[in-house]
Design an enzyme around this catalytic site. Structure first.
Site, mmCIF file in Angstrom:
data_model
loop_
_atom_site.group_PDB
_atom_site.id
_atom_site.type_symbol
_atom_site.label_atom_id
_atom_site.label_comp_id
_atom_site.label_asym_id
_atom_site.label_seq_id
_atom_site.Cartn_x
_atom_site.Cartn_y
_atom_site.Cartn_z
ATOM 1 N N THR A 195 9.854 24.660 60.629
ATOM 2 C CA THR A 195 8.801 24.625 61.655
ATOM 3 C C THR A 195 7.437 24.325 61.041
ATOM 4 O O THR A 195 6.488 24.043 61.761
ATOM 5 C CB THR A 195 8.718 25.962 62.431
ATOM 6 O OG1 THR A 195 8.510 27.038 61.507
ATOM 7 C CG2 THR A 195 9.998 26.216 63.213
ATOM 8 N N GLY A 196 7.322 24.377 59.724
ATOM 9 C CA GLY A 196 6.094 23.988 59.043
ATOM 10 C C GLY A 196 6.045 22.487 58.846
ATOM 11 O O GLY A 196 6.966 21.753 59.220
ATOM 12 N N THR A 209 -1.593 34.244 68.574
ATOM 13 C CA THR A 209 -2.652 33.613 67.788
ATOM 14 C C THR A 209 -2.605 32.109 68.007
ATOM 15 O O THR A 209 -1.532 31.523 68.095
ATOM 16 C CB THR A 209 -2.486 33.946 66.298
ATOM 17 O OG1 THR A 209 -2.486 35.379 66.133
ATOM 18 C CG2 THR A 209 -3.609 33.359 65.465
ATOM 19 N N TYR A 245 14.643 36.987 67.318
ATOM 20 C CA TYR A 245 13.284 37.133 66.792
ATOM 21 C C TYR A 245 12.813 38.579 66.888
ATOM 22 O O TYR A 245 12.373 39.168 65.885
ATOM 23 C CB TYR A 245 12.344 36.219 67.557
ATOM 24 C CG TYR A 245 10.928 36.183 67.016
ATOM 25 C CD1 TYR A 245 10.658 35.680 65.750
ATOM 26 C CD2 TYR A 245 9.855 36.638 67.779
ATOM 27 C CE1 TYR A 245 9.357 35.630 65.250
ATOM 28 C CE2 TYR A 245 8.557 36.592 67.288
ATOM 29 C CZ TYR A 245 8.315 36.090 66.023
ATOM 30 O OH TYR A 245 7.037 36.054 65.538
ATOM 31 N N GLY A 305 3.322 26.486 57.448
ATOM 32 C CA GLY A 305 3.283 26.681 58.890
ATOM 33 C C GLY A 305 1.859 26.808 59.407
ATOM 34 O O GLY A 305 0.887 26.666 58.655
#
Length: 312
Positions: free
Chosen positions: A39-40, A179, A149, A14
């Protein structure tokens, strides 16, 4: 800085995970990765896929850790992190943060590894404390589209605490604030990605609510610096905020990105998403004291780095 010799990174293909793998490999650390690529991306790790110190398995963490190794550290980063991703896969998001975290903790218990758990500022929900300190319990909706989440990470933290108290597993929880940097998926739904994608297409910029809601954006290099310090130390157990307290409104971010890309796009306003926090800013005094760490990259500087990387 002395680091461990063998480290497992879940979610290592990821955005954050691949940057961490690269940093570890550059320090001659043997790195093992498990990632289901939900998702990576293999593109994120292609530059070191042939490194003899890099070992990659494409698999779902919830099916078990397929390595038969003893690790010094397990960095548990596996989880969808963008709103679009976890809204699309809510059950998988809950599973990797609950079942997946339990499997990581059990493995760490067996091989006496330390565990770095990548939690999130989302555990604070729409906070009523500002800035947010680690002892704030949060204001989270446990029944909504973000709950998979938010509550998944909160449950994972509770599992970490239970394993530390019951079995003495050495845990370090970091609550990562927004980030950004190279290797982010262009269409992952996070605000910086959205704005840059809209700018590249010459579209209007989408502003949700009045745009006065705030975030604090941390460049990937600053997060990596904090993680590397943690991996060279003994754990301090207590959760730790890792972020840049340079607060910025969404409107300010939109204007800054237009300035840095020499764009002049109109703003289009939409209703605020459900449970979207109005303010988000970390109190990082604990990390500063425990790690001797502070973020160094300003928002302007970091955005320029990101924009330059997208051109290459």
């Amino acid at each position: 800085m002395k680091l461990s010799k063998k480290i497992l990174v879940t979610g290592g293909a990821g955005f954050i995970g691949s940057h961490l793998c690269k940093a570890l490999l550059s320090r001659k650390i043997e790195v093992y990765v498990i990632d289901n690529l939900s998702t990576g991306s293999l593109t994120n790790i292609e530059e070191f896929i042939d490194d003899t110190n890099f070992h990659f398995v494409q698999a779902d963490l919830c099916d078990g850790i397929l390595f038969n190794e003893s690790f010094d550290w397990i960095c548990h980063l596996a989880s969808p992190a963008s709103p679009d991703a976890y809204r699309r896969e809510p059950i998988a998001t809950l599973r990797v943060n609950t079942e997946g975290t339990r499997l990581v903790l059990e493995y760490a218990r067996q091989c006496n590894a330390k565990v770095l758990f990548a939690s999130t500022s989302e555990v604070y929900g729409d906070p009523k404390m500002h800035p947010q300190k680690e002892d704030y319990w949060g204001n989270v909706n446990c029944y909504g589209e973000r709950s998979c989440y938010d509550e998944g990470k909160r449950c994972a933290e509770a599992l970490c605490y239970a394993y530390a108290q019951t079995y003495g597993v050495r845990i370090q929880i970091i609550r990562i604030f927004n980030t950004y940097g190279p290797r982010m998926q262009a269409t992952d739904g996070r605000v910086i990605c959205n704005f840059l994608e809209q700018i590249s297409r010459g579209k209007t910029l989408s502003i949700y609510g009045n745009g006065e809601q705030t975030r604090c954006f941390q460049y990937i290099d600053d997060l990596l610096a904090a993680i590397l310090r943690i991996l060279s130390m003994e754990v301090c157990t207590s959760p730790m905020n890792i972020g840049n307290p340079e607060e910025c409104s969404i409107l300010e971010l939109a204007k800054l990105l237009c300035e840095l890309t020499s764009s002049n796009l109109e703003l289009k306003y939409f209703s605020m998403p459900l449970d979207d926090p109005s303010r988000r800013c970390p109190d990082i005094s604990f990390a500063q004291q425990a790690l001797g760490w502070s973020p160094r990259v300003s928002l302007r500087e970091g955005l320029l780095k990101l924009i330059h990387s997208r051109k290459n």
